[in-house]
Design an enzyme around this catalytic site. Structure first.
Site, mmCIF file in Angstrom:
data_model
loop_
_atom_site.group_PDB
_atom_site.id
_atom_site.type_symbol
_atom_site.label_atom_id
_atom_site.label_comp_id
_atom_site.label_asym_id
_atom_site.label_seq_id
_atom_site.Cartn_x
_atom_site.Cartn_y
_atom_site.Cartn_z
ATOM 1 N N TYR A 127 44.446 42.782 28.220
ATOM 2 C CA TYR A 127 45.349 41.692 28.856
ATOM 3 C C TYR A 127 46.682 42.600 29.382
ATOM 4 C CZ TYR A 127 48.447 37.660 29.138
ATOM 5 O OH TYR A 127 49.134 36.654 29.758
ATOM 6 N N ASP A 186 41.957 40.425 31.917
ATOM 7 C CA ASP A 186 42.787 39.872 32.847
ATOM 8 C C ASP A 186 43.985 40.923 33.403
ATOM 9 O OD1 ASP A 186 44.854 38.206 34.012
ATOM 10 O OD2 ASP A 186 45.114 36.824 32.269
ATOM 11 N N HIS A 289 41.173 29.982 32.807
ATOM 12 C CA HIS A 289 40.529 31.103 33.639
ATOM 13 C C HIS A 289 39.020 30.719 33.446
ATOM 14 C CE1 HIS A 289 43.497 34.290 33.698
ATOM 15 N NE2 HIS A 289 44.148 33.517 32.845
#
Length: 301
Positions: A127, A186, A289
């Site tokens: 992340y 991500d 998402h």
């Protein structure tokens, strides 16, 4: 082998919206999760079904948190912090030598890496910080957040600089050990014009700044890491993986592609299908998402 990457934007909220049903229906062999956003004690019972879970919850309660779910117990786990929970219990982790500049981010719950026990593959969940605008682009009254003098931008750029070294090391170590390498997560960066709807107006927007896009350019190549979804969908708008909750962004498919599978070249060549598992309607959304899923025809299973 079906492998998914999913920023759940809070596992407790995702569970209420149907995460368990998605997991059972999509039936992936491996899942990389980002923004789990929960201490282990607060994670709902049974939310991961029968999967084994390697989880770095990080040191900031209610923020970040990354995990890798697998059908079988993994052969090894590595984190930057040296801490991990495996199936809910604190467990030892493999030694990781942090690249220069990486220690600043080590305890934030942004990265976990596992070696699968049933295939020669290292899988990592990342992340990456969202960041912000550099100081010269910050204009009071035109920003949702108060100007910060470029502090979030500078922090993201420090992360990118350090992580490029860390990523190269992780990839090389996997290959030296006879394993393919897959980074998922991500990245909070849209790489090209095909990765966001309003790209013409976004060259001065965080997540699409020229220097952020150049960073992805430097990480991918036919000899290092391959953007698997884009390789399967070249020169195509999207498929997007993130849409704002605001307005009609989801209904009108005004989105960004910021969730990635970056695979070592031999692994990438085995990909038979790659897609974003977009929900059919705004009301059915589990997160802001959607999962990015790839089927790999990977040997030795």
């Amino acid at each position: 082998m079906r492998i998914a990457s999913y920023n759940v934007n809070g596992i407790r909220a995702a569970q209420r919206r149907g995460f368990e049903q998605w997991l059972a229906t999509s039936n992936p062999d491996v899942v990389a999760l980002q923004e789990v956003r929960a201490q282990q004690a607060d994670i709902p019972d049974g939310v991961y079904g029968a999967y084994h879970v390697a989880y770095d919850e990080g040191g900031h309660k209610g923020r970040n948190g990354v995990a890798v779910l697998t059908r079988q117990p993994v052969a090894a786990v590595r984190t930057w912090s040296g801490h991990v929970r495996i199936d809910g219990q604190a467990a030892p982790v493999g030694e990781v030598t942090l690249a220069r500049g990486m220690r600043e981010f080590a305890h934030e719950g942004r990265y976990v890496e596992v070696d699968l026990a049933d295939a020669p593959l290292t899988v990592a969940s990342l992340y990456l910080p969202k960041g912000g605008l550099p100081a010269h682009l910050q204009k009071p009254g035109r920003m949702r957040e108060a100007p910060d003098g470029g502090a979030k931008y500078e922090r993201k750029m420090r992360f990118l600089d350090a992580f490029a070294r860390q990523l190269s090391r992780a990839r090389r170590e996997a290959l030296a050990g006879g394993r393919e390498f897959l980074l998922m997560g991500d990245l909070n960066i849209g790489h090209t014009r095909y990765d966001l709807t309003n790209w013409r107006r976004s060259n001065q927007v965080e997540g699409f700044l020229p220097e952020e896009r150049a960073w992805i350019d430097a990480q991918i190549s036919p000899r290092t890491l391959v953007d698997v979804l884009r390789a399967k969908h070249p020169d195509t708008d999207g498929p997007y993986s993130w849409w704002s909750w605001m307005g009609q962004a989801f209904d009108k498919n005004v989105g960004w592609r910021i969730d990635y599978h970056l695979a070592s070249p031999k692994l990438a060549k085995t990909a038979t299908a790659a897609w974003v598992d977009r929900e059919p309607s705004r009301d059915a959304r589990i997160s802001d998402h959607a999962p990015v899923i790839v089927d790999y025809d990977f040997p030795n299973l």
